[in-house]
Design a protein around this motif. Structure first.
Motif, mmCIF file in Angstrom:
data_model
loop_
_atom_site.group_PDB
_atom_site.id
_atom_site.type_symbol
_atom_site.label_atom_id
_atom_site.label_comp_id
_atom_site.label_asym_id
_atom_site.label_seq_id
_atom_site.Cartn_x
_atom_site.Cartn_y
_atom_site.Cartn_z
ATOM 1 N N GLU A 1 5.591 17.558 8.730
ATOM 2 C CA GLU A 1 5.066 17.819 7.398
ATOM 3 C C GLU A 1 4.296 16.589 6.902
ATOM 4 O OE1 GLU A 1 9.122 16.136 7.146
ATOM 5 O OE2 GLU A 1 8.608 18.131 7.816
ATOM 6 N N GLU A 2 3.590 16.759 5.807
ATOM 7 C CA GLU A 2 2.889 15.635 5.186
ATOM 8 C C GLU A 2 3.902 14.563 4.811
ATOM 9 O OE1 GLU A 2 -0.557 15.792 2.127
ATOM 10 O OE2 GLU A 2 1.295 15.661 0.974
ATOM 11 N N ARG A 3 3.509 13.298 4.966
ATOM 12 C CA ARG A 3 4.403 12.179 4.673
ATOM 13 C C ARG A 3 3.689 11.175 3.787
ATOM 14 N NH1 ARG A 3 4.129 12.513 10.189
ATOM 15 N NH2 ARG A 3 3.117 10.498 10.278
ATOM 16 N N LEU A 4 4.480 10.328 3.178
ATOM 17 C CA LEU A 4 3.971 9.159 2.463
ATOM 18 C C LEU A 4 4.524 7.932 3.158
ATOM 19 C CD1 LEU A 4 4.511 10.144 -1.284
ATOM 20 C CD2 LEU A 4 2.399 10.249 0.024
ATOM 21 N N ARG A 5 3.727 6.867 3.178
ATOM 22 C CA ARG A 5 4.192 5.605 3.746
ATOM 23 C C ARG A 5 3.961 4.509 2.726
ATOM 24 N NH1 ARG A 5 1.798 6.007 9.674
ATOM 25 N NH2 ARG A 5 -0.094 5.637 8.521
ATOM 26 N N ILE A 6 4.985 3.724 2.511
ATOM 27 C CA ILE A 6 4.871 2.517 1.698
ATOM 28 C C ILE A 6 4.872 1.357 2.680
ATOM 29 C CG2 ILE A 6 5.922 1.085 -0.081
ATOM 30 C CD1 ILE A 6 7.319 3.645 -1.099
ATOM 31 N N ASN B 1 0.861 -1.186 0.000
ATOM 32 C CA ASN B 1 0.000 0.000 0.000
ATOM 33 C C ASN B 1 0.891 1.228 0.000
ATOM 34 O OD1 ASN B 1 -2.317 -1.583 0.317
ATOM 35 N ND2 ASN B 1 -2.301 -1.378 2.538
ATOM 36 N N ILE B 2 0.373 2.315 -0.559
ATOM 37 C CA ILE B 2 1.030 3.612 -0.442
ATOM 38 C C ILE B 2 -0.004 4.538 0.187
ATOM 39 C CG2 ILE B 2 2.115 5.544 -1.640
ATOM 40 C CD1 ILE B 2 2.992 3.579 -3.803
ATOM 41 N N GLU B 3 0.346 5.106 1.332
ATOM 42 C CA GLU B 3 -0.581 5.938 2.093
ATOM 43 C C GLU B 3 -0.057 7.367 2.178
ATOM 44 O OE1 GLU B 3 -0.942 4.333 6.043
ATOM 45 O OE2 GLU B 3 -0.875 2.271 5.307
ATOM 46 N N ILE C 1 13.410 -1.970 -2.410
ATOM 47 C CA ILE C 1 13.171 -2.807 -1.241
ATOM 48 C C ILE C 1 13.283 -4.246 -1.703
ATOM 49 C CG2 ILE C 1 11.541 -3.418 0.587
ATOM 50 C CD1 ILE C 1 10.215 -0.633 0.010
ATOM 51 N N SER C 2 14.168 -5.009 -1.075
ATOM 52 C CA SER C 2 14.350 -6.396 -1.485
ATOM 53 C C SER C 2 14.367 -7.284 -0.259
ATOM 54 C CB SER C 2 15.635 -6.562 -2.302
ATOM 55 O OG SER C 2 16.741 -6.095 -1.571
ATOM 56 N N GLY C 3 14.028 -8.538 -0.494
ATOM 57 C CA GLY C 3 14.004 -9.504 0.598
ATOM 58 C C GLY C 3 14.452 -10.866 0.125
ATOM 59 N N ARG C 4 15.169 -11.544 1.000
ATOM 60 C CA ARG C 4 15.627 -12.904 0.715
ATOM 61 C C ARG C 4 15.674 -13.640 2.045
ATOM 62 N NH1 ARG C 4 20.216 -13.772 -3.100
ATOM 63 N NH2 ARG C 4 18.933 -15.269 -4.150
ATOM 64 N N THR D 1 8.882 5.233 5.399
ATOM 65 C CA THR D 1 8.303 6.567 5.460
ATOM 66 C C THR D 1 9.093 7.526 4.589
ATOM 67 O OG1 THR D 1 7.593 6.117 7.723
ATOM 68 C CG2 THR D 1 7.582 8.414 7.018
ATOM 69 N N LEU D 2 8.367 8.287 3.778
ATOM 70 C CA LEU D 2 8.971 9.267 2.875
ATOM 71 C C LEU D 2 8.496 10.660 3.264
ATOM 72 C CD1 LEU D 2 8.098 7.456 -0.461
ATOM 73 C CD2 LEU D 2 10.233 7.295 0.790
ATOM 74 N N THR D 3 9.404 11.617 3.215
ATOM 75 C CA THR D 3 9.041 13.000 3.480
ATOM 76 C C THR D 3 9.578 13.879 2.363
ATOM 77 O OG1 THR D 3 11.044 13.347 4.790
ATOM 78 C CG2 THR D 3 9.055 12.738 5.999
#
Length: 146
Positions: free
Chosen positions: A49-54, A38-40, A77-80, A124-126
């Motif tokens: 300030e306003e933020r975005l969350r993935i 999701n992207i919120e 973003i990677s996972g193993r 979290t992105l700002t």
């Protein structure tokens, strides 16, 4: 050897970066959809300030199995998962395959943090507010002889 593109739906010379970006976006949209995310948008609050969350659903992954990197304007973003112990499953419904998700960040967007809680990885992105600074530029002029 240089590449020549014509105006038949491709980008003209000098726009190779934009063409590559569009190819990456189309390849990403054709991916297999794992893991779901999701992207919120998080509205601004007092002092923030306003933020975005993935938010990615990464059930079964530990923090050591995940990697969050930013290179130029690409968030990856990677996972193993490491199979340290062999298990004898009667039914295996939780995927444990490796994955890689990439997101192109707009100019000025910064990754301010990442957290793993209850099988959800939150990044979290700002976008810090731009400060407008006025600078006076000195004008050089030739000196005249007197």
């Amino acid at each position: 050897m240089s590449r020549f593109t014509s105006f038949n739906g491709q980008f003209p010379l000098g726009f190779e970066d934009i063409e590559a970006l569009l190819e990456q976006v189309s390849a990403r949209s054709a991916s297999n959809g794992y893991p779901p995310y999701n992207i919120e948008r998080v509205p601004a609050r007092k002092g923030q300030e306003e933020r975005l969350r993935i938010v990615l659903a990464v059930a079964g992954f530990s923090a050591d199995d995940l990697d969050v990197t930013v290179e130029q304007s690409r968030l990856t973003i990677s996972g193993r998962q490491s199979e340290a112990t062999r298990r004898d499953y009667l039914h295996r419904g939780i995927a444990s395959r490796q994955f890689q998700r990439s997101f192109m960040l707009a100019d000025g967007m910064e990754v301010s943090g990442a957290a793993l809680d209850n099988g959800l990885l939150t990044v979290t992105l700002t976008k810090p507010e731009e400060t407008t600074a006025v600078r006076r530029i000195k004008i050089d002029a030739p000196r005249t002889a007197t």
